[in-house]
Write a protein that holds these residues in place. Structure first.
Motif, short mmCIF file in Angstrom:
data_model
loop_
_atom_site.label_atom_id
_atom_site.label_comp_id
_atom_site.label_asym_id
_atom_site.label_seq_id
_atom_site.Cartn_x
_atom_site.Cartn_y
_atom_site.Cartn_z
N GLN A 29 32.83 -39.86 36.07
CA GLN A 29 32.12 -39.77 37.71
C GLN A 29 31.54 -40.75 38.33
O GLN A 29 31.50 -41.17 39.37
CB GLN A 29 31.16 -38.44 37.73
N GLU A 74 41.34 -32.03 32.47
CA GLU A 74 40.76 -30.57 32.86
C GLU A 74 41.80 -29.47 32.74
O GLU A 74 41.79 -28.56 32.11
CB GLU A 74 40.11 -30.83 34.11
N SER A 86 30.99 -33.17 23.11
CA SER A 86 31.82 -32.21 23.46
C SER A 86 32.97 -31.72 22.61
O SER A 86 33.56 -31.03 22.57
CB SER A 86 32.33 -32.46 24.93
N ALA A 104 36.86 -38.08 25.66
CA ALA A 104 35.64 -37.15 25.64
C ALA A 104 34.60 -37.80 24.84
O ALA A 104 34.53 -38.18 23.75
CB ALA A 104 35.88 -35.81 25.12
N LYS A 158 41.63 -28.73 28.81
CA LYS A 158 40.49 -28.04 28.68
C LYS A 158 39.09 -28.79 28.77
O LYS A 158 38.11 -28.28 27.94
CB LYS A 158 40.42 -26.87 27.96
N GLN A 159 39.03 -29.88 29.28
CA GLN A 159 37.77 -30.69 29.01
C GLN A 159 36.88 -30.66 30.28
O GLN A 159 37.69 -30.37 31.26
CB GLN A 159 38.29 -32.31 28.67
N LYS A 160 35.73 -30.79 30.25
CA LYS A 160 35.04 -31.00 31.39
C LYS A 160 34.91 -32.31 31.85
O LYS A 160 34.58 -33.35 31.19
CB LYS A 160 33.39 -30.22 31.14
N ARG A 161 34.76 -32.54 33.18
CA ARG A 161 34.71 -33.97 33.62
C ARG A 161 33.52 -34.37 33.35
O ARG A 161 33.48 -35.90 33.44
CB ARG A 161 34.95 -33.97 35.27
N ALA A 162 32.34 -33.70 33.10
CA ALA A 162 30.96 -34.63 33.03
C ALA A 162 31.22 -35.09 31.45
O ALA A 162 30.45 -36.20 31.38
CB ALA A 162 30.06 -33.36 33.00
N SER A 163 32.14 -34.75 30.61
CA SER A 163 31.93 -34.99 29.30
C SER A 163 32.83 -36.21 29.08
O SER A 163 33.02 -37.06 28.21
CB SER A 163 32.26 -34.19 28.22
N ALA A 218 41.60 -37.51 35.20
CA ALA A 218 40.52 -36.46 34.85
C ALA A 218 41.25 -35.02 35.33
O ALA A 218 40.80 -34.17 34.50
CB ALA A 218 39.26 -36.76 35.96
#
Length: 125
Positions: A28, A57, A111, A107, A61-66, A53
């Motif tokens: 981000q 996702e 996470s 990541a 299945k990863q979160k963008r914040a991590s 990114a």
């Protein structure tokens, strides 16, 4: 978790200058930096980072914040050979180099690995 853009119409040296701004940064933060950088390469790199990114996702299945940018690789692609005419019927050669851009994400450790319970070792009798 990666994304690749082949034959981007920008010289690798110019793209590498902008890529250096966002190496090893969270995704981000990198997107925000590229959004406000006034270079042609910034717009191209922003699209590739966003694509990587989205791949992370959707597929992993990863979160963008991590996520953070582990590696940005800008290499030489195809070269267009052009010429400009000069006096006495001669030409000067112009080489327009294209770039291959690869973005690899990773990541953060928090996470990826959940906390493991420590095993207690029982003494043998």
């Amino acid at each position: 978790m990666k994304s690749t853009l082949r034959n981007a119409k920008i010289a690798p040296k110019k793209a590498n200058l902008v890529a250096e701004l966002v190496r090893m940064k969270p995704v981000q933060d990198a997107i925000d930096i590229l959004r406000f950088t006034q270079k042609k390469a910034a717009k191209i790199l922003k699209k590739v980072v966003e694509s990587a990114a989205a791949n992370a996702e959707a597929n992993f299945k990863q979160k963008r914040a991590s996520l953070y940018i582990k590696e940005i690789l800008v290499t030489t692609g195809t070269t267009y050979k052009r010429g400009i005419q000069i006096s006495r019927g001669r030409t000067h050669h112009i080489r327009k180099t294209l770039s291959h851009i690869t973005v690899k994400l990773a990541a953060t450790e928090d996470s990826v690995k959940p906390e493991k319970k420590e095993k207690t070792i029982k003494p043998k009798k």
